[in-house]
Design a protein around this motif. Structure first.
Motif, short mmCIF file in Angstrom:
data_model
loop_
_atom_site.label_atom_id
_atom_site.label_comp_id
_atom_site.label_asym_id
_atom_site.label_seq_id
_atom_site.Cartn_x
_atom_site.Cartn_y
_atom_site.Cartn_z
N GLN A 122 0.77 -6.63 3.77
CA GLN A 122 -0.19 -5.56 4.00
C GLN A 122 -1.05 -5.82 5.23
O GLN A 122 -1.26 -4.93 6.07
CB GLN A 122 -1.10 -5.40 2.78
CG GLN A 122 -0.39 -4.99 1.51
CD GLN A 122 -1.35 -4.81 0.35
OE1 GLN A 122 -2.05 -3.80 0.26
NE2 GLN A 122 -1.42 -5.81 -0.53
N ASP A 138 -4.27 -3.48 -1.23
CA ASP A 138 -4.07 -3.46 -2.67
C ASP A 138 -4.08 -4.89 -3.17
O ASP A 138 -3.14 -5.66 -2.90
CB ASP A 138 -2.74 -2.79 -3.00
CG ASP A 138 -2.53 -2.63 -4.50
OD1 ASP A 138 -3.27 -3.26 -5.28
OD2 ASP A 138 -1.62 -1.86 -4.89
N MET A 179 0.84 -1.20 0.00
CA MET A 179 0.00 0.00 0.00
C MET A 179 0.87 1.25 0.00
O MET A 179 2.02 1.20 0.46
CB MET A 179 -0.92 0.01 1.22
CG MET A 179 -0.20 0.11 2.56
SD MET A 179 -1.29 -0.04 3.98
CE MET A 179 -1.81 -1.74 3.82
N THR A 180 0.32 2.33 -0.49
CA THR A 180 1.08 3.58 -0.55
C THR A 180 1.11 4.24 0.83
O THR A 180 0.30 3.90 1.72
CB THR A 180 0.45 4.55 -1.55
OG1 THR A 180 -0.85 4.93 -1.07
CG2 THR A 180 0.33 3.91 -2.92
N GLY A 194 -3.45 -6.16 -5.86
CA GLY A 194 -2.40 -6.47 -6.81
C GLY A 194 -1.06 -6.73 -6.16
O GLY A 194 -0.07 -7.01 -6.86
N LYS A 195 -0.99 -6.63 -4.85
CA LYS A 195 0.26 -6.84 -4.13
C LYS A 195 0.07 -7.93 -3.08
O LYS A 195 -1.06 -8.25 -2.71
CB LYS A 195 0.72 -5.52 -3.47
CG LYS A 195 1.03 -4.43 -4.48
CD LYS A 195 1.49 -3.16 -3.78
CE LYS A 195 1.81 -2.06 -4.81
NZ LYS A 195 2.23 -0.81 -4.16
N PRO A 196 1.17 -8.54 -2.58
CA PRO A 196 1.06 -9.62 -1.59
C PRO A 196 0.23 -9.19 -0.37
O PRO A 196 0.44 -8.10 0.18
CB PRO A 196 2.52 -9.89 -1.21
CG PRO A 196 3.29 -9.47 -2.42
CD PRO A 196 2.57 -8.28 -2.97
N MET A 197 -0.70 -10.06 0.04
CA MET A 197 -1.62 -9.73 1.12
C MET A 197 -0.97 -9.81 2.50
O MET A 197 -1.30 -9.04 3.40
CB MET A 197 -2.84 -10.66 1.07
CG MET A 197 -3.78 -10.44 -0.11
SD MET A 197 -4.69 -8.88 0.01
CE MET A 197 -3.82 -7.91 -1.22
#
Length: 207
Positions: free
Chosen positions: A148, A140, A1-2, A142-145
């Protein structure tokens, strides 16, 4: 995440965690009766353990399964409501002499406080809704959970711990004032009434 999303998450959790509820009420009540040290070492650990279990279940997908099963959700809800009401009645009837802020730590009492903390945290099925509806908004796909989810949980635990310390520490400072006259009796009744009210509201809660 950003970074922007994470900061937005921190701001939201800061407000949500600081809102008075059964967890913070228990932290303050135990802070008054047992002092900050005992509350931190037992009650708060129980509260955080219960929250971690609920949020992990929610993030793992089981929360969505429970929400899909109306019967399972209702059972959890009414059990939680019944426990909060029981705790409220017990608190209402607590003796004025229940203050232990100057007493020595007791292993059995510490376990009892931990058990109460984890049961209060687990008694609120709305936390499942919170986990299912709130947390995914900051993930996100689209990225590894795993990374995050770990960051979200760790951030939540740290913020929740900070607020619990505020409530418990404030309660510990009130202890001296509450020792005078019959103030502790009225505080116990007010706290007990708040727990009962929380239980009734939880029982009436609709998904």
């Amino acid at each position: 995440m950003t970074l922007q999303i994470w900061l937005a998450y921190l701001a939201a959790v800061f407000v949500i965690s600081g809102t008075p509820g059964p967890n913070m009420l228990l932290a303050m009540t135990h802070g008054i009766h047992h002092g900050l040290g005992k509350t931190f070492g037992s009650t708060m650990l129980g509260l955080l353990a219960g929250l971690a279990v609920i949020l992990s279940i929610s993030l793992g997908g089981l929360g969505a399964v429970l929400l899909a099963s109306s019967h399972a959700f209702e059972v959890i809800k009414y059990l939680g409501a019944a426990y909060l009401i029981y705790l409220g009645i017990k608190t209402w009837r607590a003796a004025d002499s229940a203050l232990e802020t100057n007493g020595r730590p007791d292993a059995d009492d510490a376990w009892a406080r931990f058990r109460i903390g984890i049961l209060v945290a687990l008694s609120n099925p709305k936390a499942i809704l919170f986990g299912v509806a709130f947390f995914p908004q900051f993930l996100d796909p689209g990225k590894p959970m795993a990374g995050q989810a770990s960051l979200l949980l760790l951030s939540f635990v740290l913020i929740e711990t900070g607020w619990m310390c505020v409530y418990a520490g404030g309660g510990a400072k009130l202890a001296v004032w509450l020792r005078q006259g019959g103030r502790m009796r009225w505080f116990n009744r007010a706290s007990g009434g708040a727990f009962v009210g929380a239980g009734l509201l939880l029982g009436a809660f609709k998904r």
